[in-house]
Scaffold this motif. Structure first.
Motif, PDB file in Angstrom:
ATOM      1  N   MET A   1       0.841  -1.174   0.000  1.00  0.00           N
ATOM      2  CA  MET A   1       0.000   0.000   0.000  1.00  0.00           C
ATOM      3  C   MET A   1       0.892   1.245   0.000  1.00  0.00           C
ATOM      4  N   SER A   2       0.466   2.254  -0.719  1.00  0.00           N
ATOM      5  CA  SER A   2       1.250   3.485  -0.816  1.00  0.00           C
ATOM      6  C   SER A   2       1.019   4.381   0.399  1.00  0.00           C
ATOM      7  N   GLN A   3       1.926   5.328   0.580  1.00  0.00           N
ATOM      8  CA  GLN A   3       1.777   6.329   1.651  1.00  0.00           C
ATOM      9  C   GLN A   3       0.475   7.110   1.466  1.00  0.00           C
ATOM     10  N   SER A   4       0.194   7.480   0.229  1.00  0.00           N
ATOM     11  CA  SER A   4      -1.019   8.264  -0.045  1.00  0.00           C
ATOM     12  C   SER A   4      -2.275   7.505   0.349  1.00  0.00           C
ATOM     13  N   MET A   5      -2.320   6.224   0.017  1.00  0.00           N
ATOM     14  CA  MET A   5      -3.483   5.408   0.373  1.00  0.00           C
ATOM     15  C   MET A   5      -3.594   5.267   1.887  1.00  0.00           C
ATOM     16  N   ALA A   6      -2.463   5.103   2.557  1.00  0.00           N
ATOM     17  CA  ALA A   6      -2.471   4.981   4.012  1.00  0.00           C
ATOM     18  C   ALA A   6      -2.987   6.269   4.652  1.00  0.00           C
ATOM     19  N   TRP A   7      -2.560   7.425   4.139  1.00  0.00           N
ATOM     20  CA  TRP A   7      -3.040   8.699   4.667  1.00  0.00           C
ATOM     21  C   TRP A   7      -4.533   8.867   4.411  1.00  0.00           C
ATOM     22  N   LEU A   8      -4.995   8.443   3.246  1.00  0.00           N
ATOM     23  CA  LEU A   8      -6.425   8.517   2.943  1.00  0.00           C
ATOM     24  C   LEU A   8      -7.214   7.652   3.915  1.00  0.00           C
ATOM     25  N   MET A   9      -6.745   6.433   4.152  1.00  0.00           N
ATOM     26  CA  MET A   9      -7.412   5.539   5.109  1.00  0.00           C
ATOM     27  C   MET A   9      -7.426   6.152   6.507  1.00  0.00           C
ATOM     28  N   LEU A  10      -6.338   6.796   6.870  1.00  0.00           N
ATOM     29  CA  LEU A  10      -6.247   7.420   8.186  1.00  0.00           C
ATOM     30  C   LEU A  10      -7.261   8.553   8.326  1.00  0.00           C
ATOM     31  N   VAL A  11      -7.367   9.380   7.311  1.00  0.00           N
ATOM     32  CA  VAL A  11      -8.340  10.484   7.356  1.00  0.00           C
ATOM     33  C   VAL A  11      -9.768   9.941   7.399  1.00  0.00           C
ATOM     34  N   VAL A  12     -10.058   8.945   6.593  1.00  0.00           N
ATOM     35  CA  VAL A  12     -11.396   8.341   6.613  1.00  0.00           C
ATOM     36  C   VAL A  12     -11.668   7.726   7.984  1.00  0.00           C
ATOM     37  N   ALA A  13     -10.671   7.079   8.575  1.00  0.00           N
ATOM     38  CA  ALA A  13     -10.835   6.520   9.918  1.00  0.00           C
ATOM     39  C   ALA A  13     -11.147   7.621  10.922  1.00  0.00           C
ATOM     40  N   GLY A  14     -10.503   8.772  10.785  1.00  0.00           N
ATOM     41  CA  GLY A  14     -10.780   9.898  11.669  1.00  0.00           C
ATOM     42  C   GLY A  14     -12.198  10.408  11.518  1.00  0.00           C
ATOM     43  N   VAL A  15     -12.668  10.492  10.288  1.00  0.00           N
ATOM     44  CA  VAL A  15     -14.047  10.938  10.038  1.00  0.00           C
ATOM     45  C   VAL A  15     -15.042   9.919  10.588  1.00  0.00           C
ATOM     46  N   LEU A  16     -14.753   8.635  10.393  1.00  0.00           N
ATOM     47  CA  LEU A  16     -15.624   7.591  10.946  1.00  0.00           C
ATOM     48  C   LEU A  16     -15.633   7.628  12.472  1.00  0.00           C
ATOM     49  N   ASP A  17     -14.514   8.016  13.070  1.00  0.00           N
ATOM     50  CA  ASP A  17     -14.446   8.171  14.522  1.00  0.00           C
ATOM     51  C   ASP A  17     -15.431   9.243  14.985  1.00  0.00           C
ATOM     52  N   VAL A  18     -15.516  10.316  14.228  1.00  0.00           N
ATOM     53  CA  VAL A  18     -16.478  11.375  14.558  1.00  0.00           C
ATOM     54  C   VAL A  18     -17.899  10.816  14.480  1.00  0.00           C
ATOM     55  N   GLY A  19     -18.193  10.106  13.401  1.00  0.00           N
ATOM     56  CA  GLY A  19     -19.514   9.486  13.264  1.00  0.00           C
ATOM     57  C   GLY A  19     -19.823   8.522  14.388  1.00  0.00           C
ATOM     58  N   TRP A  20     -18.811   7.774  14.807  1.00  0.00           N
ATOM     59  CA  TRP A  20     -18.979   6.817  15.902  1.00  0.00           C
ATOM     60  C   TRP A  20     -19.346   7.532  17.201  1.00  0.00           C
ATOM     61  N   ALA A  21     -18.617   8.592  17.525  1.00  0.00           N
ATOM     62  CA  ALA A  21     -18.893   9.313  18.769  1.00  0.00           C
ATOM     63  C   ALA A  21     -20.288   9.936  18.742  1.00  0.00           C
ATOM     64  N   ILE A  22     -20.662  10.507  17.604  1.00  0.00           N
ATOM     65  CA  ILE A  22     -21.993  11.109  17.487  1.00  0.00           C
ATOM     66  C   ILE A  22     -23.069  10.029  17.589  1.00  0.00           C
ATOM     67  N   SER A  23     -22.829   8.891  16.958  1.00  0.00           N
ATOM     68  CA  SER A  23     -23.816   7.806  17.032  1.00  0.00           C
ATOM     69  C   SER A  23     -23.939   7.264  18.452  1.00  0.00           C
ATOM     70  N   MET A  24     -22.842   7.283  19.221  1.00  0.00           N
ATOM     71  CA  MET A  24     -22.944   6.874  20.632  1.00  0.00           C
ATOM     72  C   MET A  24     -23.842   7.832  21.409  1.00  0.00           C
ATOM     73  N   LYS A  25     -23.747   9.119  21.120  1.00  0.00           N
ATOM     74  CA  LYS A  25     -24.603  10.110  21.772  1.00  0.00           C
ATOM     75  C   LYS A  25     -26.063   9.823  21.449  1.00  0.00           C
ATOM     76  N   TYR A  26     -26.338   9.574  20.159  1.00  0.00           N
ATOM     77  CA  TYR A  26     -27.706   9.264  19.749  1.00  0.00           C
ATOM     78  C   TYR A  26     -28.180   7.907  20.276  1.00  0.00           C
ATOM     79  N   ALA A  27     -27.271   6.993  20.546  1.00  0.00           N
ATOM     80  CA  ALA A  27     -27.645   5.675  21.060  1.00  0.00           C
ATOM     81  C   ALA A  27     -28.097   5.735  22.518  1.00  0.00           C
ATOM     82  N   GLU A  28     -27.840   6.871  23.172  1.00  0.00           N
ATOM     83  CA  GLU A  28     -28.291   7.099  24.547  1.00  0.00           C
ATOM     84  C   GLU A  28     -27.920   5.939  25.465  1.00  0.00           C
ATOM     85  N   GLY A  29     -26.609   5.736  25.589  1.00  0.00           N
ATOM     86  CA  GLY A  29     -26.126   4.667  26.467  1.00  0.00           C
ATOM     87  C   GLY A  29     -26.416   3.277  25.930  1.00  0.00           C
TER      88      GLY A  29
END
Length: 107
Positions: A1-29
């Motif tokens: 895998m190239s550096q560029s692809m790894a950085w893209l995966m990392l950024v997407v993982a960061g965005v998914l992390d945001v979605g995960w935290a927001i979905s936990m809030k909506y999941a109400e415990g």
């Protein structure tokens, strides 16, 4: 895998992390089933992508960038979706986080 692809995966993982935290809030415990399922799917997806990115990127840099994206993204989404307070000091802090992410990418 190239550096560029790894950085893209990392950024997407960061965005998914945001979605995960927001979905936990909506999941109400984890009492709301549909949001709980969304949360677990997002968790699995970002852990997978982060792990793949770590095959190429340095762990210290990758983890710092990933958490920075998550911190900044969740701060912004908290303000937008939940009316969390916004102050000059908080904005300055997020600007510092984003500056740090940029510096790590350039290093």
């Amino acid at each position: 895998m190239s550096q560029s692809m790894a950085w893209l995966m990392l950024v997407v993982a960061g965005v998914l992390d945001v979605g995960w935290a927001i979905s936990m809030k909506y999941a109400e415990g984890y009492t709301r089933v549909s949001w709980s399922i969304v949360s677990l799917v997002l968790l699995a997806a970002f852990v997978f992508l982060l792990g793949r990115a770590l095959k190429v990127l340095e762990v210290g840099v990758a983890y710092s960038v990933w958490t920075g994206i998550g911190a900044a993204g969740n701060f912004i989404m908290g303000v937008v979706l939940f009316g969390e307070t916004l102050s000059a000091m908080k904005i300055a802090g997020i600007v510092l986080v984003l500056t740090g992410i940029a510096a790590l990418k350039l290093a």
